[in-house]
Design a protein around this motif. Structure first.
Motif, PDB file in Angstrom:
ATOM      1  N   ASN A 131       4.387   1.442   2.716  1.00  0.00           N
ATOM      2  CA  ASN A 131       3.031   1.674   3.225  1.00  0.00           C
ATOM      3  C   ASN A 131       2.147   2.484   2.293  1.00  0.00           C
ATOM      4  OD1 ASN A 131       3.531   0.312   5.658  1.00  0.00           O
ATOM      5  ND2 ASN A 131       4.523   2.112   6.529  1.00  0.00           N
ATOM      6  N   LEU A 132       2.660   2.875   1.147  1.00  0.00           N
ATOM      7  CA  LEU A 132       1.822   3.641   0.220  1.00  0.00           C
ATOM      8  C   LEU A 132       0.629   2.794  -0.216  1.00  0.00           C
ATOM      9  CD1 LEU A 132       4.461   5.349  -2.105  1.00  0.00           C
ATOM     10  CD2 LEU A 132       3.005   6.465  -0.424  1.00  0.00           C
ATOM     11  N   SER A 133      -0.575   3.352  -0.087  1.00  0.00           N
ATOM     12  CA  SER A 133      -1.772   2.622  -0.492  1.00  0.00           C
ATOM     13  C   SER A 133      -2.845   3.604  -0.933  1.00  0.00           C
ATOM     14  CB  SER A 133      -2.304   1.765   0.662  1.00  0.00           C
ATOM     15  OG  SER A 133      -2.765   2.586   1.721  1.00  0.00           O
ATOM     16  N   VAL A 185      -1.102   8.100  -5.907  1.00  0.00           N
ATOM     17  CA  VAL A 185      -0.271   7.243  -5.066  1.00  0.00           C
ATOM     18  C   VAL A 185      -0.232   5.812  -5.609  1.00  0.00           C
ATOM     19  CG1 VAL A 185      -0.127   6.170  -2.786  1.00  0.00           C
ATOM     20  CG2 VAL A 185      -0.516   8.616  -2.989  1.00  0.00           C
ATOM     21  N   SER A 186      -1.352   5.343  -6.186  1.00  0.00           N
ATOM     22  CA  SER A 186      -1.378   3.991  -6.744  1.00  0.00           C
ATOM     23  C   SER A 186      -0.381   3.848  -7.882  1.00  0.00           C
ATOM     24  CB  SER A 186      -2.785   3.652  -7.229  1.00  0.00           C
ATOM     25  OG  SER A 186      -3.684   3.593  -6.147  1.00  0.00           O
ATOM     26  N   ILE A 187      -0.216   4.915  -8.656  1.00  0.00           N
ATOM     27  CA  ILE A 187       0.775   4.885  -9.724  1.00  0.00           C
ATOM     28  C   ILE A 187       2.173   4.735  -9.135  1.00  0.00           C
ATOM     29  CG2 ILE A 187       1.807   6.222 -11.599  1.00  0.00           C
ATOM     30  CD1 ILE A 187      -0.948   7.489 -12.051  1.00  0.00           C
ATOM     31  N   VAL A 191       5.130   1.563  -9.274  1.00  0.00           N
ATOM     32  CA  VAL A 191       6.579   1.640  -9.460  1.00  0.00           C
ATOM     33  C   VAL A 191       7.280   0.718  -8.475  1.00  0.00           C
ATOM     34  CG1 VAL A 191       8.592   3.150  -9.320  1.00  0.00           C
ATOM     35  CG2 VAL A 191       6.479   3.984 -10.353  1.00  0.00           C
ATOM     36  N   GLN A 192       6.790   0.708  -7.235  1.00  0.00           N
ATOM     37  CA  GLN A 192       7.374  -0.172  -6.221  1.00  0.00           C
ATOM     38  C   GLN A 192       7.228  -1.635  -6.628  1.00  0.00           C
ATOM     39  OE1 GLN A 192       5.194  -0.580  -2.608  1.00  0.00           O
ATOM     40  NE2 GLN A 192       6.996  -0.985  -1.359  1.00  0.00           N
TER      41      GLN A 192
END
Length: 563
Positions: A131-133, A185-187, A191-192
């Motif tokens: 859910n990271l955005s 967080v975008s960085i 990675v994901q």
């Protein structure tokens, strides 16, 4: 304009720390939402450093008022590491402002930094690696900045300074710092995405390993074959060591020269059972039942290990163990090893079943019992895997059908069974195939009632049907039609299997009729013909006909009332 430049400079410096942090193992585990106490401690230090960095590179505007991005550290720390990481990094960043910068807003900023970490930590469970955005964390950054403004306005004695601070700096910090949080967080999100790409590459690796190991298993499973399989897996993966064991001994080891094999107990399997896959501490064990946390060993170097069981008859007969030095084993790699172990278990099970059966049964009969192809097993397991989330009930049904089919295949001991039993095996096999091809496969049974109780050789019809599925319907998108019929006419039992596929070559028809094998073609049909000849002698015919398109196979057994 200079204030904007100050904020941009500070936020940029802070965001530069994001990429190095993603390379740290403690962060990798935290991103998977399975951090240990050591991971939380390390992350608290890291994000405290980020908070201090954002404060140090800030520019003083007037008494106690600096253009800084120190809040990014506790916000991202709380989102990634949880409330404790957010609290500690916020407290450290706030104390750094309080003691080394001071000013009219020192107390307020200390309090707002602590609140920032706690607020972000409150979203910890929501913002997992799926859910990271940018926008989600951007709005958390906005919320934290508003809290900071409120603390300065209501928590300082000088209303003049606080109003001046809010009018000069707050509009800019309210924009740039949340953007900094989102970029940070975008960085991490990148990675994901990279991990997904790595997962695709791992899938390619798995396919290569299967293709390499499948021919090796044709010679059985023994220490020599185990050595070849271990070397194959080692060469095609990035592990530092691959070991294969049985229940008592190490069968094979392929490893880097730097791997201290003398200090590794390859037979050790200690730990506490967990309900779900987890990376706790450094050592873990993955099986079809879950995960185990390994205890510390006497090894002189830290390593991670995944041990996937090899099974036979639901009993563990050994393990494939993969080791990494000074590193964790990521989820795609786990899937590779467990998938290979499942594949080898299926193959080993098939091999051992054949070896045991050859001691008590005729060789041609055993060859037919092993006709279910690995491709069918892989396709069936893939179908079950896809349905587990979409339709668990259907997945369970198919798994039960596969289990029933394998049980009939491996443990059938009678040479002759009622024809209804042979048809039941075919129905199970085709029901699994229908789950794969859905409406593209149509099956019709026309079995006379009088035929159901007639004794018939086992595993005659099913290999013919499988042969049709594997060869008649390749490279076609048309509806596949199979017709299976049985009738008793004047003491003749007539079995017909007909398809609408691409037909059968005259060369194969001739080789089967002559009871020979032509360039590895028609092996299954020739074996069936030989077995029928062994059982019925001259009292049968095995006819093959090319229907252009389609193939018709007819078994005509005469004098059947005598059987």
């Amino acid at each position: 304009m200079s204030v904007i430049v100050y904020y941009l400079k500070t936020a940029s410096i802070v965001c530069m720390t994001a990429y190095p942090i993603t390379k740290i193992n403690n962060f990798k585990r935290a991103l998977q939402r399975i951090p240990t106490s050591v991971d939380i401690f390390v992350l608290s230090i890291l994000f405290s450093f980020v908070a201090i960095l954002g404060n140090i590179f800030g520019e003083r505007i007037f008494d106690g008022a600096i253009a800084h991005s120190g809040l990014i550290g506790p916000v991202v720390g709380g989102i990634i590491g949880g409330p404790i990481v957010g609290l500690v990094s916020g407290l450290v960043g706030g104390l750094q402002l309080y003691f080394f910068i001071g000013g009219f807003a020192a107390n307020a900023q200390l309090f707002s930094h602590i609140l920032a970490g706690l607020i972000a930590g409150g979203f910890y469970k929501y913002f997992d690696h799926n859910n990271l955005s940018f926008f989600g964390t951007f709005w958390i950054g906005i919320t934290v900045e508003l809290v900071n403004i409120a603390c300065i306005y209501f928590g300082t004695d000088s209303k003049l300074f606080s109003e001046l601070y809010i009018s000069m700096l707050s509009p800019i910090s309210l924009c740039i710092n949340p953007i900094g949080v989102g970029i940070f967080v975008s960085i991490l999100k990148d990675v994901q995405t990279t991990n997904y790409l790595i997962g695709y590459n791992y899938a390619q690796q798995s396919l290569a390993i299967v293709n390499e190991t499948l021919p090796l298993l044709e010679n059985g499973f023994n220490p020599k074959v185990a050595e070849q399989i271990a070397k194959c897996i080692f060469d095609l993966t990035s592990f530092d060591a691959i070991a294969i064991t049985d229940s008592r001994n190490l069968l094979a080891l392929s490893c880097e020269e730097s791997f201290d094999a003398q200090n590794v107990d390859f037979m050790e399997l200690k730990g506490k059972h967990l309900k779900s896959t987890s990376f706790l501490k450094k050592y873990f064990y993955i099986s079809n039942l879950g995960s185990y946390n390994f205890s510390e060993t006497a090894s002189s170097f830290p390593y991670s290990v995944i041990a996937a069981p090899l099974t036979y008859n639901n009993e563990q007969i050994g393990y494939i163990k993969a080791y990494k030095i000074h590193d964790v084993i990521d989820p795609p790699t786990i899937k590779i090893i467990t998938g290979i172990a499942d594949f080898l278990s299926l193959q080993v099970q098939s091999i051992l079943a054949q070896e045991e059966a050859e001691l008590r049964r005729k060789s041609e009969y055993e060859n037919l019992k092993a006709q279910i192809s690995p491709h069918f097993l892989f396709n069936t397991l893939s179908i079950i895997k896809l349905l587990i989330r979409k339709d668990p009930l259907e997945a369970q049904k198919i798994l039960l059908k596969l289990s029933s089919l394998l049980r009939n295949t491996l443990y059938q001991t009678e040479d002759l069974v009622p024809l209804s039993k042979e048809i039941e095996i075919v129905e199970i096999y085709l029901s699994i195939q229908k789950a794969r091809f859905t409406s593209r496969l149509e099956v019709y049974f026309e079995i006379d009632d009088v035929c159901n109780n007639l004794l018939f050789p086992t595993f005659i019809i099913q290999p013919i049907v499988e042969n049709a599925m594997n060869h008649a319907f390749t490279d076609t998108s048309e509806t596949m039609i199979l017709k299976i019929a049985a009738s008793l006419v004047d003491d003749h039992l007539i079995i017909t299997i007909q398809d609408n596929g691409k037909g059968i070559s005259q060369e194969i028809i001739d080789s089967v009729e002559q009871n020979t094998i032509l360039n590895n073609m028609g092996i299954g049909l020739t074996n069936i013909n030989r077995r029928l000849s062994y059982i019925f002698g001259e009292n049968y015919t095995f006819g093959l006909e090319n229907l252009h398109p389609g193939t018709k196979i007819e078994i005509d057994i005469s004098n059947y009332s005598l059987n």
